[in-house]
Motif scaffolding. Structure first.
Motif, PDB file in Angstrom:
ATOM      1  N   UNK A 102       0.862  -1.376  -0.153  1.00  0.00           N
ATOM      2  CA  UNK A 102      -0.060   0.137  -0.029  1.00  0.00           C
ATOM      3  C   UNK A 102       0.869   1.361  -0.134  1.00  0.00           C
ATOM      4  N   UNK A 124       0.691   3.611   1.938  1.00  0.00           N
ATOM      5  CA  UNK A 124       1.015   3.868   3.463  1.00  0.00           C
ATOM      6  C   UNK A 124       2.247   3.412   3.858  1.00  0.00           C
ATOM      7  N   UNK A 125       2.323   1.943   3.460  1.00  0.00           N
ATOM      8  CA  UNK A 125       3.294   1.212   3.945  1.00  0.00           C
ATOM      9  C   UNK A 125       4.869   1.626   2.969  1.00  0.00           C
ATOM     10  N   UNK A 185       1.621  -4.169   9.459  1.00  0.00           N
ATOM     11  CA  UNK A 185       0.215  -3.675  10.035  1.00  0.00           C
ATOM     12  C   UNK A 185      -0.170  -4.084  11.433  1.00  0.00           C
ATOM     13  N   UNK A 202      -1.358   1.640  10.961  1.00  0.00           N
ATOM     14  CA  UNK A 202      -0.803   2.346   9.776  1.00  0.00           C
ATOM     15  C   UNK A 202      -2.110   2.949   9.142  1.00  0.00           C
ATOM     16  N   UNK A 203      -1.853   3.879   8.149  1.00  0.00           N
ATOM     17  CA  UNK A 203      -3.074   4.323   7.785  1.00  0.00           C
ATOM     18  C   UNK A 203      -3.683   3.205   6.491  1.00  0.00           C
ATOM     19  N   UNK A 204      -4.837   3.631   6.044  1.00  0.00           N
ATOM     20  CA  UNK A 204      -5.581   2.433   5.434  1.00  0.00           C
ATOM     21  C   UNK A 204      -4.725   2.013   4.099  1.00  0.00           C
TER      22      UNK A 204
END
Lengths: 293, 761
Positions: free
Chosen positions: A261, A263-264, B748, B758-760
């Protein structure tokens, strides 16, 4: 799947290649090592009219040092970079990075010019040439022009090359005394495309000349200028590192895909930056980190 | 037990076909070209659920070089009821008015040149009236969206008969088991634990994609097909055509991998119909990418609840297992039942309740894949076991050992467990992991952990194998079997068994490959059954041949034990080099079908497949990336008839399940597969195999197996995923419940545990 129908010409000279491009315009694709182009054809992501194979142009390969600059011909294979004592000595970042490109079979065929012109955002070499302040030399109908690496990568698989131009060589300033680099990438499998990677270079022992480039994060390889500025201002101390990681938020545009993602990816960019700083400035940043393979 | 005296049994005889394969001379269906043959290329649905308003084939038909474009209306001319399937006759040969998954075959272009056929496929267009679709198995249990209007069970499985004509449901089969009184068990237990685990959809990825050739002419049909079950193909094609079996001939050369995908009936119905329509031989060969739309492994949601006493005794367990069968049942109902009855795990539990459901959804069909559901159930029950042991503060091996089923005890069905080396396998894994020694866990960014798991599976039953041993006049031997050599080494092992009885060298025996005109019936090369079932039939057939040799000697007036060479016997009998001795035998193991209400059976399985696994991992807590530093698989294969082949079966299954655990997952967006190619669907490479990768079998014996042997092909798929999941928990203290185990999920979960999510995504 198999590739859609296309014509094929193997040219003997650059002039012949340029003539073929002039004749077919956007319908032509240059075939170098074929390690990205051929799979893209087979997946039918591309349907060119004609492939212009430049593998027969002898003077497009080779590595030479002159006047403090390393010149690498566009058709130089990854395996040649990997084995070159000149690269190991004068562009050690490149020597380190090519080891992460796919597998030996891919490195035996793939070329530096092909990798840069293809501009896959998850590839190692585009980020490396950004960090190295390389100049990319293209030949077109009106002769050669030089493009700074920082102007070269425009978007997803998009470069500054015109449809009538061929990337002919890459020019890289040879490493000066005291130059340091860092290179890290994270991938799901051995030899796979990076889900996040960093190539960083400092021309001297301080942070003043630091250039930080990322791959596998967004739609193109990106320089983290804000992070580099934060490190110039604060040094590579903990405070500097923290400011630099914060600055990445404005520097990068991470994307989500099947591998990670956004975010990651943003988080991983910060982790990789801290690891790179430990490589570059071991005294300031408290030594290298332990690694898993 | 190793029989050192034998020159065949227990020996690592090199594969009989090794030279043919490494020199590129082995025969595969992909190589086959028949005179006048057409190639079929498939036009597929682009939507997951819709009524077909129209299919425009005119542009494709007009392309030069196109022989014909075929839709279901054309197929009906040759086959009036064009629906097939092993458990349900629910799958149309081409979409019939509706499409039920994105990727479903809608039309086929036939051309002498496959590239022209492919180009013409691109000229076909279809108009759809899209329908609401359902993709998740739990949702599908109660959804208003119905994938099929009415259930159509096949007659071949008598226990599915009661489902015929059922409407208003996506549940294709429900299997139930009740043992003791679970409610009372929970009420009396000191602790009750309940967890839900999920397995993802994955695919077999045989390196030889699906391929079949049909040649129909003059009321006869020959199929050359990459199939694991030629006998079943013949029966099902004969049913579709209304022909006697002897007009359908099915030939299978070598297979480039099957793994359960090439079972029952796949492309065979389509090529048969096409050949009948075109009156020419027709070949359909899928691309690697198209394989994702053929058959896959069931996603599964499993809720498991256990009542446990303070001392670690499990006193009650309930299992609710929901299997996502995709749009067509394939063999899913069998998976539901076979994996259902072992879903409480290899433990001795007084009170057990199991509910296992096969559910239709709008995904590509799911069927058998190396383990037949056992890996999905073990993922749940073995993670659950660790969670309980963790909560009780018990050692994870000791907790398992305390509850493990021992030989002589009844399994949940009531079947008495025999020849299942569960504890031996578990102990051997623990030993290889140095379980009783402390582990350097690390205290910084890198954390290490280890995990262990054990599981078992029942074997599809009742199934039949028939073998023919043919001794020729010079004394040489042909072995006629319909077991398919698909890389597992069956030719070699079957030759070893025959050779052992006939006192010959295995390498001297010619194994005749499946050809239903020549080789006798076999249910299929599947579910770890060949060594046990066909191996027994081969042993009995060879014994029958020996008996006939002795009879011939008696007939010739030779004294008992005269031991005259066979060619000499033939010469005395026929006056020249002539004649045959044919030994035959069939084998069907004892079986009692489960009671419809209680699921009880005194003979639920011919034997038990047993696998235990252990893993050591190191995890980078900053990124969630992890590395499996050591992976141990131990299986009970009975006597290892060929230790080298056992070894490669165990490691091959292990590597396959490693991919299903770490990287592989079919990912969808709105019912569309987004990673249907090997560029995006990541299978492990040789470099992804853990540096320490140990695959072993325990010293055991399957007493009723041929020379003590039993199946080995699936054992290491069972417990591998939970061993890794448990090791990750041991390393970093977060529990992943959904496969595959990706770095992002781990990271996560770590963020979640630290209170900084952590954000979506």
């Amino acid at each position: 799947m198999k590739a859609p129908d296309f014509d094929y010409v193997r040219v003997r000279s650059l002039d012949e290649a340029l003539a073929a491009l002039a004749a077919h315009g956007e319908g032509a694709r240059i075939l170098a090592g074929g390690q990205s182009l051929v799979p893209a054809l087979n997946l039918r992501l591309l349907a060119p009219e004609i492939l212009v194979d430049i593998g027969g142009i002898a003077d497009l390969s080779g590595i030479a040092l002159a006047d403090g600059t390393i010149r690498i011909g566009a058709m130089t294979r990854h395996a040649d970079l990997e084995r070159s004592p000149e690269i190991a000595r004068h562009v050690p970042l490149l020597a380190r990075a090519v080891r992460e490109i796919g597998h030996p079979a891919i490195r035996n065929r793939g070329t530096i010019g092909g990798s840069l012109a293809h501009a896959d955002p998850a590839s190692e070499l585009p980020a490396c040439v950004l960090a190295l302040e390389a100049r990319i030399v293209a030949r077109g109908p009106s002769g050669e022009r030089t493009i700074a690496a920082s102007d070269f990568f425009r978007g997803l698989y998009e470069t500054a090359l015109g449809p009538d131009e061929i990337l002919v060589r890459i020019e890289i300033p040879a490493a000066a005394a005291g130059e340091r680099f860092a290179f890290h990438e994270l991938a799901r499998r051995h030899g796979d495309y990076a889900m996040a990677g960093i190539a960083a270079l400092a021309r001297d022992t301080g942070a003043a000349t630091l250039r930080i480039a990322y791959f596998g994060i967004g739609s193109r390889p990106m320089l983290a200028a804000g992070a580099a500025a934060a490190l110039r201002d604060h040094g590579a101390s903990e405070a500097g590192a923290a400011a630099a990681v914060r600055a990445l938020g404005a520097d990068l545009e991470p994307q989500s895909d099947l591998q990670a993602s956004a975010a990651l990816r943003m988080h991983l960019a910060g982790v990789l930056l801290r690891r790179a700083l430990k490589d570059l400035f071991p005294d300031a940043a408290g030594g290298r980190e332990e690694e898993i393979a | 037990m190793a029989r050192t005296a034998s020159r065949n049994i227990g020996q690592s005889i090199p594969r009989l076909e090794a030279r043919e394969k490494v020199t590129g001379r082995a025969e595969y269906v992909h190589h086959l070209r028949l005179p006048g043959m057409l190639y079929g290329k498939i036009f597929r649905s682009t939507v997951p659920h819709a009524r077909i308003k129209s299919v425009d084939v005119s542009a494709a038909q007009a392309l030069e070089g196109v022989y014909r474009v075929v839709t279901i209306d054309d197929i009906r001319e040759a086959i009036p009821h064009p629906y097939y399937g092993p458990a349900f006759h629910d799958q149309p040969i081409l979409a019939d008015g509706k499409v039920r998954f994105a990727g479903e075959p809608v039309a086929v272009v036939l051309a002498a040149d496959p590239h022209i056929a492919q180009e013409a496929v691109g000229l076909i267009s279809a108009e759809y009236e899209e329908l609401p679709a359902v993709f998740d198995e739990v949702e599908a249990m109660s959804s208003d969206v119905l994938v099929h209007d009415v259930l159509k069970p096949a007659a071949t499985f008598p226990d599915l008969k009661h489902l015929a004509g059922r409407t208003g449901t996506n549940v294709a089969l429900d299997y139930h088991l009740l043992r003791g009184d679970p409610e009372a068990g929970f009420a009396a237990a000191d602790h009750v634990f309940e967890h839900t685990y999920r397995s993802q959809q994955v695919m077999h990825i045989p390196m030889e994609p699906f391929v079949s050739v049909a040649d129909a002419a003059d009321g006869r049909l020959t199929l050359h097909t990459a199939s694991q079950s030629p006998s079943f193909v013949r029966i099902e094609i004969a049913r579709l055509l209304g022909w006697p079996e002897n007009r359908v001939r099915v030939k299978v050369p070598y297979l480039g991998g099957g793994f359960g995908g090439k079972l029952y009936i796949k492309l065979e119905a389509l090529v048969t119909a096409l050949s009948l329509v075109a009156r020419r031989p027709v070949k359909v060969a899928l691309t690697m990418e198209e394989q994702f739309f053929m058959v896959t492994r069931h996603p599964c949601t499993f809720t498991i609840k256990s009542g446990v006493n303070k001392d670690g005794t499990i006193v009650a367990r309930t299992c609710k297992v929901v299997w996502n069968g995709g749009a067509y049942a394939d063999i899913g109902p069998r998976v539901t039942q076979k994996a259902g009855f072992t879903s409480a795990g290899p433990y001795d539990i007084e009170n057990v309740e199991i509910h296992s459901y096969a559910v239709y959804t709008n995904r590509p069909p799911c069927g058998a894949l190396r383990g037949f559901g056992a890996p999905q159930t073990a993922w749940a029950y073995e993670c659950h076991m660790d969670e309980i042991a963790e909560a009780l503060g018990m050692d994870k091996v000791a907790f398992r050992r305390k509850n493990l089923l021992q030989n002589g005890r009844p399994q949940a069905t009531g079947t008495i467990v025999q020849d299942a080396a569960l504890e031996q396998a578990l102990d051997q894994v623990a030993d290889r992991l140095n379980w009783n020694e402390p582990l350097d866990r690390g205290d910084g960014r890198i954390r290490r952990g280890r995990g262990i798991a054990v599981g078992f599976k029942g074997i599809t039953a009742p199934t039949t194998s028939v073998a023919i041993v043919n001794l020729y006049a010079d004394g040489s031997c042909g072995l006629y079997i319909s077991t398919v050599e698909m890389g597992q080494g069956s030719d070699t092992v079957m030759a070893q068994i025959a050779a052992e009885v006939l006192d010959m060298d295995a390498a001297a025996i010619k194994v005749v490959h499946p050809d239903t005109d020549v080789t006798p019936y076999d249910m299929g090369t599947l579910g770890s059954r060949s060594t046990f079932h066909m191996g027994t039939a081969v042993r009995l057939a060879a014994e029958d041949a020996r008996k006939k040799i002795a009879e011939l000697a008696r007939e010739l007036g030779l004294p008992e034990g005269s031991n005259l060479p066979l060619p000499e016997l033939f010469r005395r009998k026929y006056g020249m080099q002539a004649g045959n001795i044919i030994g035959t035998a069939s084998f069907i193991p004892k079986y009692e079908k489960p009671d419809a209400e209680t699921g009880h059976s005194r003979n639920a399985t011919p034997f038990w497949g047993v696998g235990a696994s252990g893993a050591e991992v190191e995890v980078d807590t900053e990124t969630g990336h992890y590395r499996i530093t050591k992976l141990v698989n131990v299986a009970d294969v009975g006597t290892a008839l060929n230790p080298k082949l056992v070894q490669v079966q165990l490691s091959g299954a292990g590597i396959m399940q490693l991919g299903f655990t770490t990287t592989e997952e079919m990912v969808y967006r709105d019912g569309q597969l987004t990673n249907g190619s090997l560029a995006d669907y990541k299978i492990p490479t040789l470099l992804d195999i853990p540096p320490e990768f140990i695959n072993e079998h325990v010293d055991s014996e399957q007493k009723d197996g041929p020379f003590g042997g039993k199946g080995a092909g699936e054992s290491t798929t069972i417990a591998l995923s939970p061993a890794i999941g448990n090791a990750l928990f041991d390393a970093v203290g977060v529990r992943l419940t959904d496969l595959p185990l990706t770095p992002e999920k781990i990271f996560r979960a770590l963020c979640e545990a630290n209170g900084t999510p952590l954000a979506g995504e």
